[in-house]
Design a protein around this motif. Structure first.
Motif, PDB file in Angstrom:
ATOM      1  N   GLY A  96       0.716  17.022  15.116  1.00  0.00           N
ATOM      2  CA  GLY A  96       0.583  16.256  16.346  1.00  0.00           C
ATOM      3  C   GLY A  96       1.650  15.204  16.523  1.00  0.00           C
ATOM      4  N   VAL A  97       2.798  15.368  15.837  1.00  0.00           N
ATOM      5  CA  VAL A  97       3.896  14.407  15.966  1.00  0.00           C
ATOM      6  C   VAL A  97       4.302  14.249  17.426  1.00  0.00           C
ATOM      7  CG1 VAL A  97       6.330  14.009  15.415  1.00  0.00           C
ATOM      8  CG2 VAL A  97       4.755  14.766  13.629  1.00  0.00           C
ATOM      9  N   TRP A  98       4.374  15.344  18.144  1.00  0.00           N
ATOM     10  CA  TRP A  98       4.773  15.321  19.564  1.00  0.00           C
ATOM     11  C   TRP A  98       3.731  14.624  20.438  1.00  0.00           C
ATOM     12  CZ3 TRP A  98       1.346  17.854  22.824  1.00  0.00           C
ATOM     13  CH2 TRP A  98       0.390  18.672  22.183  1.00  0.00           C
ATOM     14  N   LEU A  99       2.474  14.589  19.970  1.00  0.00           N
ATOM     15  CA  LEU A  99       1.382  14.011  20.746  1.00  0.00           C
ATOM     16  C   LEU A  99       1.229  12.517  20.494  1.00  0.00           C
ATOM     17  CD1 LEU A  99      -0.932  14.813  22.709  1.00  0.00           C
ATOM     18  CD2 LEU A  99      -2.363  15.232  20.685  1.00  0.00           C
ATOM     19  N   GLY A 100       1.661  12.078  19.321  1.00  0.00           N
ATOM     20  CA  GLY A 100       1.528  10.663  18.983  1.00  0.00           C
ATOM     21  C   GLY A 100       0.282  10.336  18.197  1.00  0.00           C
ATOM     22  N   HIS A 101      -0.555  11.321  17.922  1.00  0.00           N
ATOM     23  CA  HIS A 101      -1.691  11.158  17.017  1.00  0.00           C
ATOM     24  C   HIS A 101      -2.114  12.542  16.542  1.00  0.00           C
ATOM     25  CE1 HIS A 101      -4.797  12.646  19.792  1.00  0.00           C
ATOM     26  NE2 HIS A 101      -4.270  11.886  20.722  1.00  0.00           N
ATOM     27  N   PRO A 102      -2.938  12.629  15.483  1.00  0.00           N
ATOM     28  CA  PRO A 102      -3.267  13.941  14.918  1.00  0.00           C
ATOM     29  C   PRO A 102      -3.810  14.922  15.950  1.00  0.00           C
ATOM     30  CG  PRO A 102      -3.977  12.208  13.434  1.00  0.00           C
ATOM     31  CD  PRO A 102      -3.507  11.520  14.683  1.00  0.00           C
TER      32      PRO A 102
ATOM     33  N   ALA B 101      -8.387   9.473   6.305  1.00  0.00           N
ATOM     34  CA  ALA B 101      -7.489  10.624   6.419  1.00  0.00           C
ATOM     35  C   ALA B 101      -6.901  10.708   7.821  1.00  0.00           C
ATOM     36  CB  ALA B 101      -8.249  11.917   6.096  1.00  0.00           C
ATOM     37  N   GLN B 102      -5.566  10.752   7.901  1.00  0.00           N
ATOM     38  CA  GLN B 102      -4.815  10.856   9.145  1.00  0.00           C
ATOM     39  C   GLN B 102      -5.030   9.677  10.086  1.00  0.00           C
ATOM     40  OE1 GLN B 102      -2.622  13.041   7.877  1.00  0.00           O
ATOM     41  NE2 GLN B 102      -2.350  13.761   9.960  1.00  0.00           N
ATOM     42  N   VAL B 103      -5.541   8.576   9.544  1.00  0.00           N
ATOM     43  CA  VAL B 103      -5.670   7.334  10.297  1.00  0.00           C
ATOM     44  C   VAL B 103      -4.547   6.405   9.858  1.00  0.00           C
ATOM     45  CG1 VAL B 103      -7.139   5.316  10.721  1.00  0.00           C
ATOM     46  CG2 VAL B 103      -8.164   7.592  10.515  1.00  0.00           C
ATOM     47  N   SER B 104      -3.960   5.662  10.784  1.00  0.00           N
ATOM     48  CA  SER B 104      -2.847   4.787  10.441  1.00  0.00           C
ATOM     49  C   SER B 104      -3.255   3.781   9.373  1.00  0.00           C
ATOM     50  CB  SER B 104      -2.343   4.037  11.680  1.00  0.00           C
ATOM     51  OG  SER B 104      -1.322   3.126  11.325  1.00  0.00           O
ATOM     52  N   GLN B 105      -2.600   3.857   8.218  1.00  0.00           N
ATOM     53  CA  GLN B 105      -2.915   2.986   7.097  1.00  0.00           C
ATOM     54  C   GLN B 105      -2.231   1.624   7.202  1.00  0.00           C
ATOM     55  OE1 GLN B 105      -5.134   3.987   4.617  1.00  0.00           O
ATOM     56  NE2 GLN B 105      -5.425   5.732   5.970  1.00  0.00           N
ATOM     57  N   SER B 106      -1.283   1.511   8.115  1.00  0.00           N
ATOM     58  CA  SER B 106      -0.508   0.270   8.189  1.00  0.00           C
ATOM     59  C   SER B 106      -1.078  -0.733   9.182  1.00  0.00           C
ATOM     60  CB  SER B 106       0.942   0.594   8.562  1.00  0.00           C
ATOM     61  OG  SER B 106       1.010   1.227   9.833  1.00  0.00           O
ATOM     62  N   ILE B 107      -1.982  -0.296  10.049  1.00  0.00           N
ATOM     63  CA  ILE B 107      -2.427  -1.180  11.126  1.00  0.00           C
ATOM     64  C   ILE B 107      -3.179  -2.389  10.587  1.00  0.00           C
ATOM     65  CG2 ILE B 107      -4.661  -0.079  11.572  1.00  0.00           C
ATOM     66  CD1 ILE B 107      -2.080  -1.238  14.192  1.00  0.00           C
ATOM     67  N   SER B 108      -3.865  -2.243   9.442  1.00  0.00           N
ATOM     68  CA  SER B 108      -4.588  -3.384   8.872  1.00  0.00           C
ATOM     69  C   SER B 108      -3.630  -4.498   8.473  1.00  0.00           C
ATOM     70  CB  SER B 108      -5.417  -2.937   7.662  1.00  0.00           C
ATOM     71  OG  SER B 108      -4.586  -2.383   6.655  1.00  0.00           O
ATOM     72  N   GLU B 109      -2.409  -4.139   8.081  1.00  0.00           N
ATOM     73  CA  GLU B 109      -1.404  -5.147   7.737  1.00  0.00           C
ATOM     74  C   GLU B 109      -1.058  -5.994   8.957  1.00  0.00           C
ATOM     75  OE1 GLU B 109       0.549  -5.154   4.216  1.00  0.00           O
ATOM     76  OE2 GLU B 109      -1.625  -4.946   4.358  1.00  0.00           O
TER      77      GLU B 109
ATOM     78  N   PRO C  50       4.004  14.261   7.530  1.00  0.00           N
ATOM     79  CA  PRO C  50       2.636  14.425   8.017  1.00  0.00           C
ATOM     80  C   PRO C  50       2.068  13.291   8.857  1.00  0.00           C
ATOM     81  CG  PRO C  50       2.641  13.909   5.676  1.00  0.00           C
ATOM     82  CD  PRO C  50       4.056  14.152   6.049  1.00  0.00           C
ATOM     83  N   ALA C  51       2.693  12.122   8.904  1.00  0.00           N
ATOM     84  CA  ALA C  51       2.208  11.082   9.810  1.00  0.00           C
ATOM     85  C   ALA C  51       2.340  11.572  11.253  1.00  0.00           C
ATOM     86  CB  ALA C  51       3.002   9.798   9.626  1.00  0.00           C
ATOM     87  N   ALA C  52       1.330  11.279  12.053  1.00  0.00           N
ATOM     88  CA  ALA C  52       1.398  11.625  13.474  1.00  0.00           C
ATOM     89  C   ALA C  52       1.494  10.380  14.341  1.00  0.00           C
ATOM     90  CB  ALA C  52       0.172  12.450  13.881  1.00  0.00           C
ATOM     91  N   ASN C  53       1.333   9.209  13.714  1.00  0.00           N
ATOM     92  CA  ASN C  53       1.382   7.941  14.456  1.00  0.00           C
ATOM     93  C   ASN C  53       2.741   7.270  14.282  1.00  0.00           C
ATOM     94  OD1 ASN C  53      -1.596   7.832  15.096  1.00  0.00           O
ATOM     95  ND2 ASN C  53      -1.704   7.818  12.859  1.00  0.00           N
ATOM     96  N   ASP C  54       3.229   6.617  15.342  1.00  0.00           N
ATOM     97  CA  ASP C  54       4.435   5.805  15.234  1.00  0.00           C
ATOM     98  C   ASP C  54       4.175   4.643  14.273  1.00  0.00           C
ATOM     99  OD1 ASP C  54       5.486   7.466  17.160  1.00  0.00           O
ATOM    100  OD2 ASP C  54       5.219   6.039  18.812  1.00  0.00           O
ATOM    101  N   GLN C  55       5.233   4.186  13.620  1.00  0.00           N
ATOM    102  CA  GLN C  55       5.092   3.020  12.757  1.00  0.00           C
ATOM    103  C   GLN C  55       5.260   1.756  13.598  1.00  0.00           C
ATOM    104  OE1 GLN C  55       3.697   1.721  10.614  1.00  0.00           O
ATOM    105  NE2 GLN C  55       4.807   1.419   8.699  1.00  0.00           N
ATOM    106  N   VAL C  56       4.509   0.713  13.215  1.00  0.00           N
ATOM    107  CA  VAL C  56       4.513  -0.544  13.970  1.00  0.00           C
ATOM    108  C   VAL C  56       5.807  -1.309  13.709  1.00  0.00           C
ATOM    109  CG1 VAL C  56       3.352  -2.759  14.320  1.00  0.00           C
ATOM    110  CG2 VAL C  56       2.007  -0.673  13.884  1.00  0.00           C
ATOM    111  N   THR C  57       6.470  -1.721  14.784  1.00  0.00           N
ATOM    112  CA  THR C  57       7.622  -2.611  14.687  1.00  0.00           C
ATOM    113  C   THR C  57       7.285  -3.939  15.357  1.00  0.00           C
ATOM    114  OG1 THR C  57       8.595  -1.725  16.731  1.00  0.00           O
ATOM    115  CG2 THR C  57       9.274  -0.699  14.658  1.00  0.00           C
TER     116      THR C  57
END
Length: 285
Positions: free
Chosen positions: A40-46, A164-172, A263-270
């Motif tokens: 789901g890279v093209w979709l922006g989420h899984p 699983a497949q949930v953005s792990q960085s958003i908590s930061e 395998p990440a489907a979410n953009d990384q936070v900048t």
């Protein structure tokens, strides 16, 4: 149920099957474009959670129609739709599953097994209905819905408890204080090299300078929390990108953290940046 699922997380005996299946899936889905499409890279989420809405919706609707008089044809049509649409959904799910950690794959293996049982029951139900054995077909459909519901429960456990497949960085991101935070002198940043810095003393970010522009990105990979600060920088399609050293998820450094490969489907936070008196600062988006 909670105790049973927790035991499944620790069931190392499943690894023998899971590791073999993982190799089969990875061998069958070798092309990066195919894997990215299914992630789901093209979709922006899984993609898998979105795809399963079709079979689940069709099967639940068929269960309602099976309980009403005069709806045999409509129920059979919906069961056929759900059965056919479950197949590509399963392929997308297997693609995601093969990139998970071992404890997640254990739950995912049982999740997939329950869904295979459900799909088999629905296929048998469809065959029984087409042969005029409607009562048998209805019973098989309800059995299939029970199995698929158990699989859905495990899927929820995978997403909401195991991440699983949930953005792990958003908590930061939620740990960063409001306002502009200092990141050091701009002149100290080398060109086109990853530098790891801290915001609020415990939130890691990577800082990347290219010309007069600077990108500040959360360091934890959204896929499985891999250290992007230890990743490699590659140029892909004219953009500098960082590749996670754990599973290869790739994000653009010069275009807002957009995900390029899974395998990440979410953009990384900048983070937005500014330079004040030669010092680089960043703040919450």
């Amino acid at each position: 149920m909670r105790g049973l699922v927790n035991k499944l997380e620790q069931a190392s005996g499943l690894d023998r099957i899971g590791d073999r299946l993982q190799r089969v899936v990875q061998g069958a889905l070798r092309g990066q474009r195919i894997r990215d499409l299914l992630h789901g890279v093209w979709l922006g989420h899984p993609l898998h959670p979105a795809m399963v809405q079709v079979p689940v919706g069709a099967w639940i609707s068929a269960a309602v129609l099976d309980a009403l008089p005069g709806q045999r044809r409509a129920a059979t049509t919906l069961i056929g739709l759900g059965t056919v649409s479950a197949l590509p959904s399963a392929v997308a799910g297997l693609n995601d599953w093969a990139a998970l950690s071992r404890d997640q794959r254990r739950i995912g293996l049982v999740h997939a097994s329950a869904n295979v049982i459900g799909l088999t029951c629905y296929a048998a139900s469809l065959a029984a209905r087409r042969n005029g054995r409607y009562d048998l077909g209805r019973a098989l459909a309800y059995l299939g819905l029970s199995a698929a519901s158990g699989g859905a429960y495990l899927g929820g456990h995978l997403a909401y408890k195991q991440g699983a497949q949930v953005s792990q960085s958003i908590s930061e991101l939620h740990r960063v204080r409001d306002g502009w935070q200092p990141l050091g002198e701009l002149s100290s940043l080398p060109q086109r090299q990853l530098v790891t810095r801290q915001i609020d003393d415990d939130v890691s970010v990577i800082v990347y300078r290219y010309g007069d522009e600077v990108t500040v990105m959360l360091e934890r990979c959204p896929h499985e929390s891999g250290p992007l600060g230890e990743g490699q920088v590659q140029e892909i399609d004219g953009h500098d990108c960082v590749v996670c050293p754990w599973h290869g998820s790739t994000f653009r450094l010069t275009s807002g953290g957009e995900v390029v490969h899974g395998p990440a489907a979410n953009d990384q936070v900048t983070l937005p940046t500014r330079v004040v008196d030669g010092r680089l600062e960043a703040r919450l988006p």
